[in-house]
Every structure is written in C-alpha cells, then in structure tokens.
Design a protein around this motif. Structure first.
Motif, PDB file in Angstrom:
ATOM      1  N   ALA A  34       7.654   9.676  -1.535  1.00 17.35           N
ATOM      2  CA  ALA A  34       7.262   8.500  -2.312  1.00 17.35           C
ATOM      3  C   ALA A  34       7.673   7.281  -1.482  1.00 17.35           C
ATOM      4  CB  ALA A  34       7.963   8.483  -3.666  1.00 17.35           C
ATOM      5  N   SER A  58       0.846  -1.192   0.000  1.00 17.36           N
ATOM      6  CA  SER A  58       0.000   0.000   0.000  1.00 17.36           C
ATOM      7  C   SER A  58       0.880   1.240   0.000  1.00 17.36           C
ATOM      8  CB  SER A  58      -0.952   0.005   1.199  1.00 17.36           C
ATOM      9  OG  SER A  58      -0.229  -0.024   2.414  1.00 17.36           O
ATOM     10  N   TYR A  59       0.240   2.417  -0.119  1.00 16.59           N
ATOM     11  CA  TYR A  59       1.006   3.654  -0.276  1.00 16.59           C
ATOM     12  C   TYR A  59       1.641   4.163   1.009  1.00 16.59           C
ATOM     13  CZ  TYR A  59      -0.255   4.508  -5.121  1.00 16.59           C
ATOM     14  OH  TYR A  59      -0.367   4.428  -6.486  1.00 16.59           O
ATOM     15  N   SER A  60       1.115   3.758   2.148  1.00 16.98           N
ATOM     16  CA  SER A  60       1.662   4.280   3.396  1.00 16.98           C
ATOM     17  C   SER A  60       1.365   3.322   4.535  1.00 16.98           C
ATOM     18  CB  SER A  60       1.080   5.657   3.723  1.00 16.98           C
ATOM     19  OG  SER A  60      -0.283   5.538   4.089  1.00 16.98           O
ATOM     20  N   VAL A 109       6.694   4.194  -8.626  1.00 17.51           N
ATOM     21  CA  VAL A 109       7.149   4.349  -7.244  1.00 17.51           C
ATOM     22  C   VAL A 109       7.860   3.079  -6.789  1.00 17.51           C
ATOM     23  CG1 VAL A 109       6.395   4.586  -4.856  1.00 17.51           C
ATOM     24  CG2 VAL A 109       5.435   6.080  -6.613  1.00 17.51           C
ATOM     25  N   CYS A 160       6.423   2.978   0.019  1.00 18.71           N
ATOM     26  CA  CYS A 160       5.564   1.801  -0.047  1.00 18.71           C
ATOM     27  C   CYS A 160       5.533   1.169   1.329  1.00 18.71           C
ATOM     28  CB  CYS A 160       6.084   0.803  -1.075  1.00 18.71           C
ATOM     29  SG  CYS A 160       5.051  -0.672  -1.228  1.00 18.71           S
ATOM     30  N   VAL A 216       0.006  -0.158  -5.805  1.00 17.26           N
ATOM     31  CA  VAL A 216       0.939   0.957  -5.656  1.00 17.26           C
ATOM     32  C   VAL A 216       1.535   1.244  -7.027  1.00 17.26           C
ATOM     33  CG1 VAL A 216       3.106   1.710  -4.578  1.00 17.26           C
ATOM     34  CG2 VAL A 216       1.439   0.380  -3.266  1.00 17.26           C
ATOM     35  N   SER A 217       1.789   2.502  -7.327  1.00 13.82           N
ATOM     36  CA  SER A 217       2.347   2.898  -8.620  1.00 13.82           C
ATOM     37  C   SER A 217       3.577   2.061  -8.978  1.00 13.82           C
ATOM     38  CB  SER A 217       2.741   4.378  -8.563  1.00 13.82           C
ATOM     39  OG  SER A 217       3.716   4.682  -9.537  1.00 13.82           O
TER      40      SER A 217
END
Length: 393
Positions: free
Chosen positions: A241, A90-92, A271, A243, A267-268
C-alpha cells in the motif's frame, strides 16, 4: 522452488519480470519493496486499522490528501513543497512516471536519462515513444565539473535524474545544494526540463551524513521548468500500500494536471490515512525503525559477501539495496544470477540497470536489503555457499 527453468529466467526482458519470478523463490533479494516485519510502534498502527478504516469513511477525500502531503513533506524537510499546493497523488511511482512520459510524448521531447538506473523508467519512456540518450552517472560526480559535463553530454530537451540513484546510492545531496544548484543552473541557461525521481530520498534522511535540504525552494527560486516524482513504496512495510507524488513547476502544472486526471481520480482515503500514520511514526522515532533493518542487513551482506568473488560498492547514501561488483573475469552477472536461482536465492543482474549498454552491467549484481533479518541472514549463508565454488577457480 518454482517450476520456471533457468533458461526461462534468462529470457526475461526486464527487471520486473525477474522480480515477479523472485516472489516465488525462498530467498527473494530481488525487488526493493519492503518485506520486513513491523516495529513495535508500527504494530500499534496495524492494531488501529479498523479505526482508520471507519475514520476514512467519515471525512472528505481532500482532508486525507492534505494530511498526507503535510506529513510527507514535514518528514522530508521540504517546507516549500508543503505549502505550494501543486502536488498530485497517484497509487505508484510508475503511474506518476507514466504521466510524466505522457507530457514528454505530447511535446515530442527527447530525454537524457541517468545510467545506470532501474529499467522500468527506461521501459515506460520507450513505451511512450520518448527518445532517450544516456547520461552517465559520473557526469555528476564532482560539483565543479557538473555544468561543463552536462554541456558536453546533453543534447536532449530534458534531463532525468534519480536521486539517490537505484542501484548505486549516488546522490547530489552529498554536496548540500551545490550539486543541484549546478544542474539547475545548466537547465535554466540551456532551457532544459529537469525531471527528478526522489523515490529513494527517505534513505538520505536515514543517513546522518547526508540528510535533505529544501530542494523545492531552490527549484522555485531558480525559475527552472521541472517535474519531481516521490514515493512511499520503498520505505515502510505496509504490504505494498503506498502513494506516489508528482509536483511540477508553475508554468507546466496545469498541463501535467490535465494529463494526471486522464489517468485516475484519487488515491484511496484509507491508504492515505494509513500511510500518514507510518509517516508520523517515522517523524516520532527519527526513522529508527527503517534505518535499523537496512543497516543490520547491509552489514550482514558486506561481511558475508565482500571478498574474492564480489566487491561491495560503497554508496554515497545507504539505500535499501546493495550493489556488488563481480571480480572474476570469467563470471558474469547473468551466470551468477542463474546459479543462485538454482539455489533458491534471487538477486538482480546489473545488465538491465545499464539500459543503454547492458554488457557493462554483467560486472554487477544488486541485492535488496528490506527483509526480515533472520531470513536475510539465511539468504547470506546460502549465497556464500555458492560464492565459495568460484573462490577456488
């Protein structure tokens, strides 16, 4: 200087609100995100960003996910997790924690959360209406007493640890696997869900006295029910940026996965590709670029501030934050923070870290260390000027 007044600052309800205000301040020592410049080898990665962008267009999402997970767990010396195939991205860390909180809420579970800790853990769990009880950090201080300490202190369905802990730098890793083994033994014997936040674990790797052991092997072999959250956000200077990861034991993985997919798709890949380059760089240089900045600024803070007003609290792991106890009884963290704010230096008061008993946190302040050394040195000069006013009282 921000137009926000000292009185407005005192009305903030959590640490993140303080950190948002600190972003407007000349000397921001609040958030633990990375604000230092690139090392020589990291600067080469920045030069390759266009190449990484087009590379990310040419391969499948699964390729970059597998590349990232492999590199991350190689760096962190977790061969068991590297091959399990149960790590969700996930992003964070906050998103991963939200998924964990959704799991707890759905099962109406109660949680014993470590105290002190960063308060967004508390807020996320409370906002999901998960009942919380404090688990004092000192319960885990001595290996021989961990099991009995948990028996005496835990009345909930789950235990939530942060290791290394933010803000104190405490870790069970100082005892190799022994400390974790006792926590896991208790959880297995008493049918508790074990939750661990490893978001600052990179600093255990940076510390030659600590390092990391294969915790996932112990978790898997024990049969304990667990969720582990990890993150890259506190380690490399890449403009936030990042993960985050959540890895669950086999018996609850499907349930966690189903919650995770309700939150995000992926997630990108760009990234993931970029962060993987930073991970590989740290494997190559033995974490030197990360360790050097933190070590230099920690020494500067200890030299400049440890004295009549502040007492440096030596951590078990040298993370990217420094924890100081306020010595004069007349001075509180809230008052000192407000005074420093008026001098364009922003630190965090300890109150919110002691989420169950904020008054205990009035004796502490936290400084972030992941800053450009010249800027950090100037902040220390300004902070020292404020402290001198109290040395003569």
């Amino acid at each position: 200087m921000s137009s926000t007044s000292t009185s407005d600052v005192s009305s903030f309800v959590d640490l993140t609100q303080h950190e948002i205000e600190a972003l407007k301040t000349r000397f921001n020592l609040a958030d633990a995100h990375t604000h230092q410049r690139q090392s020589a080898s990291q600067d080469k990665i920045v030069g390759r960003l266009p190449e990484l962008w087009y590379e990310s267009e040419q391969n499948q999402q699964s390729y970059f996910e597998a590349q990232f997970i492999d590199a991350f767990f190689r760096l962190h010396r977790q061969p068991t997790a590297r091959t399990m195939g149960r790590t969700l991205l996930s992003y964070s860390a906050s998103v991963a924690t939200m998924v964990a909180a959704m799991y707890l809420k759905r099962r109406e579970m109660t949680v014993s959360l470590i105290e002190p800790c960063f308060d967004n853990l508390t807020d996320l769990l409370r906002n999901m209406q998960v009942p919380l009880k404090p688990l004092p950090e000192q319960t885990l201080a001595e290996t021989a007493g961990i099991y009995d300490g948990l028996v005496a202190n835990v009345e909930t369905d789950a235990i939530y640890l942060v290791d290394p802990n933010n803000p104190t730098g405490f870790t069970l890793l100082a005892q190799g696997l022994d400390g974790f083994r006792e926590v896991i033994r208790y959880c297995v014997d008493h049918d508790k869900l074990l939750m661990i936040d490893f978001c600052f674990a990179s600093f255990a790797l940076c510390d030659p006295e600590i390092g990391r052991v294969d915790v996932y092997q112990l978790l898997e072999e024990s049969g304990v029910t667990y969720m582990v959250i990890e993150d890259t956000g506190k380690t490399w200077p890449i403009q936030d940026a990042k993960c985050a990861m959540i890895t669950a034991s086999r018996n609850i993985h499907e349930d966690v996965y189903n919650l995770h997919t309700s939150v995000l798709l992926n997630v990108s890949p760009f990234v993931l590709n970029m962060v993987t380059q930073y991970i590989e760089d740290s494997i190559e240089d033995g974490f030197e670029s990360v360790r050097e900045i933190i070590t230099q600024n920690r020494r500067a803070a200890e030299w400049a501030l440890d004295g009549a007003v502040l007492e440096y609290q030596t951590p078990v792991v040298n993370t990217s934050v420094a924890w100081f106890r306020i010595k004069p009884e007349h001075l509180t963290a809230s008052a000192l923070q407000a005074e420093l704010y008026d001098s364009e230096v922003y630190v965090l008061p300890g109150t919110f870290f002691y989420w169950n008993e904020p008054s205990r946190g009035e004796r502490y302040v936290r400084l972030a260390l992941a800053r450009e050394p010249k800027v950090f040195a100037s902040a220390m000069e300004r902070l020292r000027e404020v402290l001198k006013r109290h040395e003569q009282l």
